[in-house]
Write a protein that holds these residues in place. Structure first.
Motif, short mmCIF file in Angstrom:
data_model
loop_
_atom_site.label_atom_id
_atom_site.label_comp_id
_atom_site.label_asym_id
_atom_site.label_seq_id
_atom_site.Cartn_x
_atom_site.Cartn_y
_atom_site.Cartn_z
N HIS A 184 0.88 -1.23 0.09
CA HIS A 184 -0.02 0.00 0.12
C HIS A 184 0.87 1.38 0.10
N ALA A 185 1.81 1.11 0.85
CA ALA A 185 2.69 2.32 0.88
C ALA A 185 3.29 2.51 -0.40
N ASN A 237 1.27 4.14 -2.88
CA ASN A 237 1.29 5.68 -2.89
C ASN A 237 2.64 6.24 -3.46
N GLU A 238 3.82 5.80 -3.18
CA GLU A 238 5.15 6.20 -3.37
C GLU A 238 5.13 6.08 -4.87
N THR A 267 2.57 6.49 -6.90
CA THR A 267 1.86 7.47 -7.74
C THR A 267 2.42 9.12 -7.41
N SER A 268 3.10 9.43 -6.34
CA SER A 268 3.94 10.45 -6.25
C SER A 268 5.19 10.44 -7.17
N ALA A 286 0.66 1.22 -9.86
CA ALA A 286 0.02 1.87 -8.35
C ALA A 286 -1.50 1.22 -8.22
N PHE A 302 -3.14 -0.94 -5.29
CA PHE A 302 -4.10 -0.67 -4.44
C PHE A 302 -5.21 -1.35 -4.35
N ASP A 330 -7.91 -1.51 -1.43
CA ASP A 330 -8.31 -0.21 -1.47
C ASP A 330 -8.75 0.30 -2.82
N ARG A 373 -8.77 4.30 -3.64
CA ARG A 373 -7.69 4.93 -3.91
C ARG A 373 -7.26 4.31 -5.47
#
Length: 797
Positions: A730-731, A734-735, A737-738, A759, A763, A768, A771
């Motif tokens: 999950h982390a 997120n990374e 995506t950034s 990503a 998710f 999730d 997201r």
């Protein structure tokens, strides 16, 4: 009338000396006697001591004396290569033009050999005088007279431009050693000894074990010189590296191993490594004809006094890799002062070594095996009582330290007297961490289950709270098995719950939840309500990490109710604070804020500033998420001020990271970066890769806000590598995506869109879908904006 005796030897360099009132005039030869060039052969295989060799070389230079005769002492454990370094340094100095035109004097004093082979200073002076060309009939009987002639001869040679290098090998600790030192300001002396000689006012060069690369090179060179085509060390590099580690880099041991490989050219290095892995036979393996590590150690051991020998034997009982004077005093059964004096005497003999932290010591691994062998073979040592005293000391002190560190009410006065503040308690626990771990595991293996569980209780708590998951896991596994042996269900449940926390930190979430449920089952059976509440609270944290937020809130609420029923307001506040964290993750900001405020109120009533600060930090995160960045910064600052000196390092790092996020949102970039760097340093020191990854990702986001896209991409990439290692999908999503956003801003559209697609998949895999859909919508918008020509994104079901 008094007789006057005069001795005259013609030709060469003259010097005068007065001996017992009689004038003796000797003339040294024009050319050095063969003895003045009789330095033993140096080994062609010499590695790993370049820095020490250069240091000695500089000291021996004629221009380095500064009015004092240069003296160098090379000291270290038996087999560490002292003699070889001295020979290498002497040969190199003699090759320097004009440094030692008078040649070299060499004497092996056999200072740690048998009585028959030892060379006394008086006898050594006779050897040296004969080497200088003094006829035997003119060598006086007393040591003082010999010293006078010896020093006069060396001074005369130096004055005549024939400076001499004096090399004394294997020097013992004797008061008469000073007679062998030159008296002039020019003649250089090079000594090797197993003992320190601080009284000589000399340059001290202490040898330690060789590093991995150097040790492997010693093996390879020694084998290839005998067998030029042999490549076993190179082809079996991993096993060769292990050999160096098992020998602790001791050169003597490595040369013996090389000779064993030469003896049997078909013998694999792995075979030799397997033989050496067995600690019970390691010293016997390291033996070949007249060369043996045990024999070298024997020579040092025999020179010890009874008290020194007894302490030396007992040191092998220390469970950890190093030890303190205080702990050794408990083991030895003597005062700290007396123990310290004996440890210093062993250190001077290089039978132990000082650590960087004062009053801590360590022992070479092979020497430790040797001391254990001596302990077992010596029946008069009552070492069992000493070992019990040592383990009780570790249990009691660890308990006091944890009480102080975690502000436990129990034993508070004792903890305060033992540790004046939390910093001193934390320092002791950090310093003894590996020893406490080893002691708990050893106690279980020795079937002392009561001692194991006693040690495991405070040790595992410290290890878990400070994020040492591997050590904590080992201690808890031993504690669980020992608690089952003594049929203590309460302890078993406590250890299981703590293990669940450790497994959560290791991202083994399913196993963590199963372990917590085992503990809950035991607690319900025993009707231990306080323990049950604690386990439920921990279970909620693991469910939170698994993103089962509703179940996590239910577990925390049940824990809170039980805590309130038994009157544990602090425990209830812990559960409330955890509820706030989960509600915040669910985006239920108002409810999360209410939970944090109620927890803060309870903490304040209970006089728990540490808990209050943590709840305040949680409220600050909620405040930032709702857009009140200025207020969030103030709340975080207040949390850090309130908890100043109270938070353990990991807690402080977490709060600093959250504070940095608020500062970034408030565009206070310099302050945010400073907070992130401090947090990052703590996480790295603790080995917490997941928190390190999160901090790196946040630093990347800061650089994105500043438009520093290259730095952002680099930091996002580092964060991704760490998240991949931690298996936090999950982390990682997120990374990704950034990172995709940073890549798109740089015009790397194809790479950015690939990251968005990956990503979204992660998710979905993590459960999730919201997201995942957000990322897919973002990806579609980007595709529309940049135009055709890119592969379309498949829809995610």
């Amino acid at each position: 009338m008094t007789d006057l005796t005069e001795n005259h030897i013609s030709g060469g360099v003259f010097f005068n000396a007065v001996v017992q009132g009689r004038s003796v005039t000797l003339t040294l030869p024009d050319r050095p006697d063969p003895a003045l060039a009789g330095l033993p052969r140096q080994s062609p295989t010499f590695v790993g001591r370049d820095d020490q060799l250069e240091q000695i070389h500089r000291a021996l230079a004629p221009t380095a004396s500064n009015g004092a005769a240069p003296t160098v002492v090379v000291a270290g454990l038996a087999g560490m290569g002292k003699t070889e370094l001295v020979l290498q340094a002497a040969h190199r100095a003699l090759r320097e033009k004009g440094w030692f035109p008078g040649g070299v004097l060499f004497v092996d004093l056999h200072g740690h050999d048998t009585q028959e082979r030892r060379v006394s200073p008086k006898r050594a002076l006779g050897i040296l005088l004969r080497a200088l060309g003094v006829p035997p009939e003119h060598i006086p009987p007393s040591i003082e007279e010999r010293t006078l002639i010896y020093r006069s001869a060396l001074a005369a040679l130096a004055d005549a431009g024939r400076r001499v290098l004096v090399v004394l090998d294997d020097v013992p600790v004797v008061g008469k050693l000073r007679h062998l030192l030159p008296g002039d300001a020019s003649t250089a002396t090079l000594l090797s000894s197993r003992q320190s000689h601080a009284e000589l006012d000399a340059l001290s060069v202490t040898l330690r074990g060789l590093g991995t690369a150097e040790g492997r090179e010693v093996l390879a060179d020694a084998v290839s010189r005998a067998l030029p085509d042999d490549e076993r060390v190179a082809t079996e590099a991993h096993d060769a590296t292990r050999l160096v580690s098992l020998c602790d880099g001791l050169p003597l041991a490595l040369r013996i191993l090389a000779s064993l490989l030469v003896d049997v050219p078909t013998r694999p290095v792995s075979h030799l490594r397997q033989d050496l892995e067995d600690t019970h036979s390691r010293l016997s393996v390291l033996s070949r004809e007249q060369r043996a590590v045990t024999a070298a150690f024997d020579l040092s051991y025999r020179r010890l006094s009874p008290d020194q020998a007894e302490l030396f034997r007992l040191l092998s009982l220390h469970p950890g890799p190093d030890f303190s004077t205080e702990a050794t005093a408990h083991l030895f059964g003597r005062s700290v002062y007396e123990t310290h004096q004996l440890l210093l005497s062993l250190c001077r003999r290089h039978l132990i070594e000082p650590r960087e932290l004062y009053d801590r010591w360590q022992q070479h691994s092979l020497l430790r095996l040797y001391s254990r062998k001596q302990l077992i073979s010596t029946s008069e040592d009552s070492w069992g009582e000493g070992l019990v005293r040592l383990l009780v000391h570790y249990y009691e002190t660890a308990t006091f330290a944890c009480d102080k560190l975690f502000e436990t009410a129990a034993s508070h006065k004792t903890a305060e007297s033992r540790f004046p503040d939390r910093a001193s308690a934390l320092l002791w626990l950090e310093t003894e961490r590996r020893t406490l771990t080893a002691a708990a595991v050893w106690s279980h293996k020795a079937e002392d289950h009561l001692m194991c569980t006693s040690l495991a209780a405070p040790t595992s708590r410290f290890l878990a709270e400070n994020h040492y998951p591997e050590d904590a896991g080992r201690v808890l596994a031993a504690g669980i098995l020992s608690s089952r042996q003594i049929k203590d269900g309460f302890l078993e449940a406590s250890f299981l719950s703590c293990l669940g926390v450790v497994l959560r930190d290791m991202r083994k979430l399913r196993k963590s939840i199963r372990t917590h449920r085992q503990a809950i089952k035991i607690c319900r059976k025993l009707k231990e309500r306080g323990a049950l509440a604690s386990v439920l609270n921990n279970l909620g944290l693991s469910l939170h990490e698994q993103r089962k937020f509703e179940q996590a809130v239910m577990a925390h609420r049940e824990a809170s109710k039980i805590y309130l029923r038994i009157g544990d307001r602090t425990g209830a506040a812990h559960a409330l604070s955890n509820i706030g964290e989960t509600l915040a993750e669910m985006g239920r900001w108002e409810e999360a804020s209410h939970a944090f405020r109620k927890a803060m109120k309870d903490y304040r009533k209970q006089g728990n500033p540490r808990g209050y600060a943590q709840a305040l930090g949680g409220l600050a995160k909620v405040t930032r998420r709702t857009g009140e960045t200025g207020k969030a910064v103030k709340l975080h600052r207040k949390a850090l001020d309130v908890a100043d000196g109270l938070l353990i390092p990991h807690e402080r790092a977490v709060e600093l990271a959250n504070f940095a996020a608020a500062l970034t949102a408030a565009e206070e970039f310099d302050a945010a970066l400073a907070a992130q760097q401090e947090a990052l340093s703590i996480f790295r020191n603790l080995g917490d890769r997941r928190s390190e990854a999160m901090t790196l990702g946040n630093m990347a986001l800061l650089h994105q806000q500043q438009g520093k896209w290259n730095k952002a991409v680099r930091l996002h990439t580092l964060a991704l590598e760490a998240f991949l290692e931690c298996k936090d999908d999950h982390a990682m999503a997120n990374e990704l995506t950034s990172l995709a956003f940073a890549l798109l801003r740089q015009g790397h559209n194809s790479e950015g869109l690939d990251n968005l697609r990956f990503a979204a998949e992660l998710f979905h895999r993590c459960g999730d879908p919201d997201r995942a859909n957000q990322v897919l919508e973002l990806s579609a918008g980007v595709r529309k904006q940049v135009g055709a020509g890119l592969r379309p994104v498949e829809s995610q079901s």
